[in-house]
Design an enzyme around this catalytic site. Structure first.
Site, short mmCIF file in Angstrom:
data_model
loop_
_atom_site.label_atom_id
_atom_site.label_comp_id
_atom_site.label_asym_id
_atom_site.label_seq_id
_atom_site.Cartn_x
_atom_site.Cartn_y
_atom_site.Cartn_z
N GLU A 187 90.40 9.93 85.03
CA GLU A 187 91.71 9.49 85.43
C GLU A 187 92.35 10.73 84.90
O GLU A 187 92.05 11.68 83.86
CB GLU A 187 92.19 8.49 84.05
CG GLU A 187 93.68 8.22 84.34
CD GLU A 187 93.87 7.11 83.24
OE1 GLU A 187 93.53 5.87 83.63
OE2 GLU A 187 94.57 7.26 82.51
N ALA A 189 103.12 7.19 82.88
CA ALA A 189 102.42 6.80 81.43
C ALA A 189 102.38 8.06 80.44
O ALA A 189 102.18 7.74 79.20
CB ALA A 189 100.97 6.62 81.61
N HIS A 226 98.17 4.34 90.25
CA HIS A 226 98.40 3.35 89.25
C HIS A 226 100.04 2.94 89.61
O HIS A 226 100.50 3.75 89.87
CB HIS A 226 98.51 3.82 87.86
CG HIS A 226 97.02 4.29 87.24
ND1 HIS A 226 96.98 4.40 85.87
CD2 HIS A 226 95.91 4.59 87.66
CE1 HIS A 226 95.60 4.82 85.82
NE2 HIS A 226 94.94 4.82 86.78
N ARG A 251 101.10 -3.73 83.88
CA ARG A 251 102.62 -3.94 83.64
C ARG A 251 103.20 -2.68 83.07
O ARG A 251 104.40 -2.44 83.30
CB ARG A 251 102.55 -5.07 82.47
CG ARG A 251 104.06 -5.45 82.13
CD ARG A 251 104.09 -6.27 80.72
NE ARG A 251 103.69 -5.18 79.66
CZ ARG A 251 103.41 -5.74 78.32
NH1 ARG A 251 103.83 -6.91 78.30
NH2 ARG A 251 103.24 -4.72 77.21
N ASP A 277 103.74 -0.14 79.25
CA ASP A 277 104.55 -0.63 78.05
C ASP A 277 105.93 -0.67 78.22
O ASP A 277 106.59 0.30 78.78
CB ASP A 277 103.84 0.54 77.12
CG ASP A 277 102.43 0.30 76.77
OD1 ASP A 277 101.98 -0.71 76.67
OD2 ASP A 277 101.80 1.59 76.68
N LYS A 306 91.92 17.67 81.96
CA LYS A 306 91.13 18.75 81.28
C LYS A 306 89.91 18.88 82.12
O LYS A 306 88.73 18.26 81.69
CB LYS A 306 90.61 18.39 79.94
CG LYS A 306 91.99 18.29 78.83
CD LYS A 306 91.58 17.89 77.75
CE LYS A 306 92.87 17.64 76.84
NZ LYS A 306 92.74 16.64 75.87
P1 FAD Z 1 99.36 -7.67 81.69
O1 FAD Z 1 98.30 -8.10 82.00
O2 FAD Z 1 100.49 -8.09 82.13
O3 FAD Z 1 99.33 -8.17 80.08
C1 FAD Z 1 100.46 -7.74 78.96
C2 FAD Z 1 100.38 -8.52 78.00
O4 FAD Z 1 100.91 -9.89 78.38
C3 FAD Z 1 98.88 -9.13 77.29
O5 FAD Z 1 98.99 -9.33 75.83
C4 FAD Z 1 98.55 -10.38 77.93
O6 FAD Z 1 97.84 -11.24 77.24
C5 FAD Z 1 100.01 -11.01 77.87
N1 FAD Z 1 100.25 -11.79 79.20
C6 FAD Z 1 99.62 -11.77 80.41
N2 FAD Z 1 99.89 -12.69 81.20
C7 FAD Z 1 100.89 -13.59 80.49
C8 FAD Z 1 101.67 -14.60 80.70
N3 FAD Z 1 101.75 -15.42 81.74
N4 FAD Z 1 102.40 -15.23 79.61
C9 FAD Z 1 102.31 -14.71 78.41
N5 FAD Z 1 101.69 -13.72 78.07
C10 FAD Z 1 100.91 -12.96 79.30
N6 FAD Z 1 100.39 2.39 81.47
C11 FAD Z 1 101.48 2.96 82.16
O7 FAD Z 1 102.57 3.01 81.92
N7 FAD Z 1 100.94 3.73 83.28
C12 FAD Z 1 99.72 3.91 83.70
O8 FAD Z 1 99.29 4.56 84.69
C13 FAD Z 1 98.70 3.02 82.89
N8 FAD Z 1 97.40 3.33 83.17
C14 FAD Z 1 96.51 2.53 82.52
C15 FAD Z 1 95.12 2.25 82.83
C16 FAD Z 1 94.24 1.38 82.03
C17 FAD Z 1 92.82 1.44 82.48
C18 FAD Z 1 94.69 0.78 81.25
C19 FAD Z 1 93.57 0.01 80.13
C20 FAD Z 1 95.77 0.76 80.55
C21 FAD Z 1 96.96 1.55 81.25
N9 FAD Z 1 98.40 1.71 81.17
C22 FAD Z 1 99.21 2.17 81.74
C23 FAD Z 1 98.74 0.95 79.74
C24 FAD Z 1 99.21 -0.58 80.23
O9 FAD Z 1 100.42 -0.62 81.14
C25 FAD Z 1 99.68 -1.36 78.87
O10 FAD Z 1 98.63 -1.52 78.03
C26 FAD Z 1 100.54 -2.41 79.03
O11 FAD Z 1 100.88 -2.77 77.75
C27 FAD Z 1 99.77 -3.81 79.56
O12 FAD Z 1 99.48 -3.68 80.87
P2 FAD Z 1 98.87 -4.84 81.48
O13 FAD Z 1 98.58 -4.22 82.93
O14 FAD Z 1 97.39 -5.08 80.94
O15 FAD Z 1 99.70 -6.25 81.43
#
Ligand code: FAD
Length: 299
Positions: A18, A52, A78, A108, A110, A271
């Protein structure tokens, strides 16, 4: 270019990295240099983050296109709900399609303080539905072996993951974890709930104090005693911490592959030196996992 899901979930061992895009125009040159060096390691794919690292997201798509079309490494863009309106998502999808990019990791993001974001999509699954209905993309999503910090419990988190996968996810990439047993347990639980798409294990080589602070903020990520001992002993010495962090990540990866978790995504970010050392540590193991399954390009 190959859709990422067609490489995963088989005998073949994959190693990918990544990276993050430049924060501004001044950063383009150094990021391009890092990407060139990482691409020269011939990873199976490279993913480029979106918004991010506190930077603007306008550089993600150019970086993805650059990686794939200049260095011929399959690239993943992403996308995040919190950084994009519906019309921006459509514009970006058209842009990717025009540039031959067919891989998106749908997230989604943060939630910014004060809930200040477009709100066209609230959860990743809504973005996934949008991308799926646009068509033509191989879609990845995030999952959390330690549980997502906002979830009340693992059961609820896995239920939401199931809904997300059912919306049209082709593969999952995990958040970093530092104890492989947590991943093995998680794999058992998600497979039991009928989540059967390939899973890519995300491994973070912790090589400096800044990362350590960020990990400490990631509430819910379990830090084993031997990991904490490593941070305590070497955290203040950058060279020693780099060596220890690479060794720890390497050991995690070898154990994963030994247990048939064959798809590894390394959060070495920009890196190339760290990425190169991890790849070198795995040279013979990666050689074992070279299986020609390029004939299966479905996603
Ligand atoms: P979701 O799948 O939408 O889940 C978020 C939360 O909501 C979870 O607690 C889930 O259980 C809950 N939830 C889901 N659906 C519902 C529903 N219907 N009702 C109620 N609750 C629900 N962040 C960035 O900003 N940019 C990036 O490029 C980036 N890259 C990433 C790459 C990887 C591999 C990972 C693991 C994370 C990355 N992140 C990035 C961080 C990520 O965006 C955050 O962890 C964020 O808080 C959650 O994203 P998600 O897509 O898992 O969200």
């Amino acid at each position: 270019m190959m859709k990422v899901a067609s490489m995963l979930g088989k005998e073949r061992i994959t190693l990918s990295f990544e990276v993050f895009p430049p924060r501004n125009r001044e950063g383009i040159e150094s990021v391009e240099q890092a990407m060139r060096e990482i691409a020269a390691l011939q990873p199976d794919f490279i993913s480029v983050t979106f918004g991010a690292t506190g930077g603007r997201s306008e550089f993600t798509l150019p970086a993805v296109t650059h990686v794939q079309n200049m260095y011929h490494v399959p690239a993943i863009a992403h996308f995040t709900c919190v950084s994009s309106t519906r019309s921006e998502v459509h514009r970006m999808m058209s842009d990717l399609r025009d540039n031959g990019i067919s891989n998106i990791l749908a997230l989604r993001g943060d939630i910014p303080e004060g809930n200040d974001y477009p709100m066209d999509y609230h959860y990743a699954y809504e973005l996934i539905e949008e991308i799926r209905s646009f068509g033509g993309f191989c879609i990845g999503a995030a999952c959390y072996p330690d549980g997502h910090p906002e979830s009340r419990n693992m059961q609820e988190d896995i239920q939401h993951l199931k809904e997300k996968v059912d919306a049209g996810v082709d593969y999952l990439i995990t958040q970093m974890f530092f104890d492989n047993n947590i991943l093995y347990n998680y794999l058992y639980r998600i497979r039991e709930k009928g989540i059967n798409v390939p899973l890519v294990a995300g491994i973070m080589p912790v090589t400096n104090v800044k990362q350590i602070k960020r990990i400490r903020q990631l509430s819910g990520t379990y830090l084993p005693m031997r990991f904490k001992a490593m941070l305590d002993r070497f955290g203040d010495n950058p060279a020693a911490m780099t060596e220890a962090g690479i060794a720890y990540a390497t050991e995690q990866i070898i154990d994963l592959i030994a247990n048939n978790v064959n798809n590894i995504h390394v959060y070495s970010m920009n890196k190339p030196g760290v990425a190169a050392r991890i790849k070198a540590n795995l040279a013979e193991i990666l050689e074992m996992g070279k299986v020609d399954d390029a004939s299966d390009l479905t996603c």
